[in-house]
Design a protein around this motif. Structure first.
Motif, PDB file in Angstrom:
ATOM      1  N   PRO A   1      -7.178  46.187 -35.649  1.00 50.51           N
ATOM      2  CA  PRO A   1      -5.904  45.620 -35.168  1.00 50.51           C
ATOM      3  C   PRO A   1      -5.124  45.015 -36.329  1.00 50.51           C
ATOM      4  O   PRO A   1      -5.697  44.480 -37.273  1.00 50.51           O
ATOM      5  N   PHE A   2      -3.812  45.145 -36.241  1.00 52.86           N
ATOM      6  CA  PHE A   2      -2.935  44.570 -37.254  1.00 52.86           C
ATOM      7  C   PHE A   2      -2.003  43.603 -36.552  1.00 52.86           C
ATOM      8  O   PHE A   2      -1.258  44.000 -35.657  1.00 52.86           O
ATOM      9  N   ARG A   3      -2.085  42.343 -36.919  1.00 50.59           N
ATOM     10  CA  ARG A   3      -1.285  41.286 -36.292  1.00 50.59           C
ATOM     11  C   ARG A   3      -1.412  41.299 -34.774  1.00 50.59           C
ATOM     12  O   ARG A   3      -0.448  41.175 -34.042  1.00 50.59           O
ATOM     13  N   GLY A   4      -2.645  41.543 -34.322  1.00 50.66           N
ATOM     14  CA  GLY A   4      -2.930  41.525 -32.896  1.00 50.66           C
ATOM     15  C   GLY A   4      -2.546  42.792 -32.155  1.00 50.66           C
ATOM     16  O   GLY A   4      -2.713  42.858 -30.946  1.00 50.66           O
ATOM     17  N   GLN A   5      -2.056  43.792 -32.863  1.00 51.82           N
ATOM     18  CA  GLN A   5      -1.644  45.039 -32.227  1.00 51.82           C
ATOM     19  C   GLN A   5      -2.750  46.089 -32.360  1.00 51.82           C
ATOM     20  O   GLN A   5      -3.278  46.296 -33.460  1.00 51.82           O
ATOM     21  N   GLU A   6      -3.092  46.742 -31.258  1.00 47.51           N
ATOM     22  CA  GLU A   6      -4.109  47.800 -31.263  1.00 47.51           C
ATOM     23  C   GLU A   6      -3.500  49.094 -31.783  1.00 47.51           C
ATOM     24  O   GLU A   6      -2.347  49.415 -31.484  1.00 47.51           O
ATOM     25  N   ARG A   7      -4.295  49.848 -32.554  1.00 49.20           N
ATOM     26  CA  ARG A   7      -3.808  51.096 -33.136  1.00 49.20           C
ATOM     27  C   ARG A   7      -4.901  52.163 -33.051  1.00 49.20           C
ATOM     28  O   ARG A   7      -6.073  51.868 -33.273  1.00 49.20           O
ATOM     29  N   VAL A   8      -4.478  53.388 -32.717  1.00 44.83           N
ATOM     30  CA  VAL A   8      -5.408  54.515 -32.687  1.00 44.83           C
ATOM     31  C   VAL A   8      -4.755  55.717 -33.356  1.00 44.83           C
ATOM     32  O   VAL A   8      -3.537  55.869 -33.343  1.00 44.83           O
ATOM     33  N   ASP A   9      -5.589  56.557 -33.968  1.00 44.80           N
ATOM     34  CA  ASP A   9      -5.154  57.832 -34.513  1.00 44.80           C
ATOM     35  C   ASP A   9      -5.701  58.913 -33.600  1.00 44.80           C
ATOM     36  O   ASP A   9      -6.892  58.914 -33.273  1.00 44.80           O
ATOM     37  N   ILE A  10      -4.831  59.840 -33.187  1.00 46.47           N
ATOM     38  CA  ILE A  10      -5.216  60.912 -32.275  1.00 46.47           C
ATOM     39  C   ILE A  10      -4.964  62.245 -32.976  1.00 46.47           C
ATOM     40  O   ILE A  10      -3.913  62.427 -33.594  1.00 46.47           O
ATOM     41  N   PRO A  11      -5.907  63.208 -32.880  1.00 48.17           N
ATOM     42  CA  PRO A  11      -5.659  64.530 -33.469  1.00 48.17           C
ATOM     43  C   PRO A  11      -4.464  65.206 -32.795  1.00 48.17           C
ATOM     44  O   PRO A  11      -4.252  65.067 -31.589  1.00 48.17           O
ATOM     45  N   ALA A  12      -3.706  65.943 -33.578  1.00 49.04           N
ATOM     46  CA  ALA A  12      -2.468  66.551 -33.078  1.00 49.04           C
ATOM     47  C   ALA A  12      -2.722  67.494 -31.896  1.00 49.04           C
ATOM     48  O   ALA A  12      -1.899  67.570 -30.986  1.00 49.04           O
ATOM     49  N   ASP A  13      -3.853  68.185 -31.907  1.00 44.69           N
ATOM     50  CA  ASP A  13      -4.102  69.145 -30.831  1.00 44.69           C
ATOM     51  C   ASP A  13      -4.521  68.488 -29.514  1.00 44.69           C
ATOM     52  O   ASP A  13      -4.633  69.162 -28.501  1.00 44.69           O
ATOM     53  N   ARG A  14      -4.729  67.183 -29.496  1.00 43.69           N
ATOM     54  CA  ARG A  14      -5.125  66.476 -28.262  1.00 43.69           C
ATOM     55  C   ARG A  14      -4.047  65.510 -27.763  1.00 43.69           C
ATOM     56  O   ARG A  14      -4.284  64.739 -26.826  1.00 43.69           O
ATOM     57  N   VAL A  15      -2.890  65.552 -28.399  1.00 46.86           N
ATOM     58  CA  VAL A  15      -1.847  64.577 -28.077  1.00 46.86           C
ATOM     59  C   VAL A  15      -1.390  64.666 -26.621  1.00 46.86           C
ATOM     60  O   VAL A  15      -1.232  63.643 -25.951  1.00 46.86           O
ATOM     61  N   GLY A  16      -1.169  65.860 -26.117  1.00 46.77           N
ATOM     62  CA  GLY A  16      -0.696  66.008 -24.749  1.00 46.77           C
ATOM     63  C   GLY A  16      -1.637  65.370 -23.747  1.00 46.77           C
ATOM     64  O   GLY A  16      -1.210  64.614 -22.857  1.00 46.77           O
ATOM     65  N   GLU A  17      -2.917  65.648 -23.882  1.00 45.27           N
ATOM     66  CA  GLU A  17      -3.909  65.053 -22.982  1.00 45.27           C
ATOM     67  C   GLU A  17      -3.956  63.539 -23.136  1.00 45.27           C
ATOM     68  O   GLU A  17      -4.047  62.807 -22.148  1.00 45.27           O
ATOM     69  N   ALA A  18      -3.915  63.083 -24.389  1.00 47.19           N
ATOM     70  CA  ALA A  18      -4.000  61.641 -24.641  1.00 47.19           C
ATOM     71  C   ALA A  18      -2.794  60.910 -24.060  1.00 47.19           C
ATOM     72  O   ALA A  18      -2.941  59.827 -23.481  1.00 47.19           O
ATOM     73  N   PHE A  19      -1.617  61.495 -24.167  1.00 40.19           N
ATOM     74  CA  PHE A  19      -0.428  60.848 -23.615  1.00 40.19           C
ATOM     75  C   PHE A  19      -0.516  60.750 -22.091  1.00 40.19           C
ATOM     76  O   PHE A  19      -0.160  59.729 -21.517  1.00 40.19           O
ATOM     77  N   CYS A  20      -0.972  61.806 -21.438  1.00 35.25           N
ATOM     78  CA  CYS A  20      -1.133  61.744 -19.979  1.00 35.25           C
ATOM     79  C   CYS A  20      -2.149  60.670 -19.589  1.00 35.25           C
ATOM     80  O   CYS A  20      -1.930  59.910 -18.639  1.00 35.25           O
ATOM     81  N   PHE A  21      -3.243  60.589 -20.339  1.00 33.96           N
ATOM     82  CA  PHE A  21      -4.263  59.565 -20.091  1.00 33.96           C
ATOM     83  C   PHE A  21      -3.672  58.169 -20.244  1.00 33.96           C
ATOM     84  O   PHE A  21      -3.886  57.288 -19.406  1.00 33.96           O
TER      85      PHE A  21
END
Length: 167
Positions: free
Chosen positions: A24-44
């Protein structure tokens, strides 16, 4: 603070879609997602309560020390019901930086992705209207890429002159 807000904002999205959690940076959560899984991750994430796409922007890591990828797309998400925030980063590379559009999930992505396309040349598959937003269609370059010359490539001299009568 509610119980939902005390839960880590990522809710396992990084692990579920093959990404990585960043500290976390300044209390903000951050994740890196592979480009080929973005659609599924956004729906989730949408189904997990992230109902607001705050911003989409891009970072060009050309010649950045230690960078493994050329571009880093950054999505800022918010869950308005419980005040959670999440930064999702997606890395892309040349020669054809392409990723699934977030517009089907969050309609606000329409203009935000058009701006990123216009300035960085990132293609968004499935975008409903991917055309230039800030520059004329005859402009062929993407001026916020780091390899774009500071003095331009002379494109401006070739633009047709528009008058009020043309509008």
């Amino acid at each position: 603070m509610s119980a939902a807000a005390a839960t880590p904002a990522h809710h396992g999205v990084a692990e579920r879609f093959g990404g990585t959690r960043q500290p976390p940076f300044r209390g903000q959560e951050r994740v890196d997602i592979p480009a080929d899984r973005v659609g599924e991750a956004f729906c989730f994430l949408r189904d997990d309560g992230y109902d607001l796409l705050v911003d989409v922007t891009c970072v060009d890591y050309l010649e950045y020390r230690g960078a493994k990828h050329r571009y880093g797309l950054v999505y800022l998400l918010a869950a308005t019901a419980d005040n959670r925030r999440l930064t999702v980063r997606v890395f892309l590379d040349d020669p054809a930086p392409t990723v699934a559009s977030a517009a089907p999930v969050w309609p606000a992505a329409n203009w935000l992705e058009r701006e990123v396309w216009d300035m960085f040349g990132i293609r968004f598959e499935g975008h409903p209207d991917l055309r230039r937003l800030l520059l004329p269609e005859v402009f062929t370059a993407h001026p916020l890429r780091k390899d774009y010359p500071l003095q331009g490539r002379g494109e401006r001299h070739n633009f047709p002159i528009l008058t009020r009568d043309d509008g």
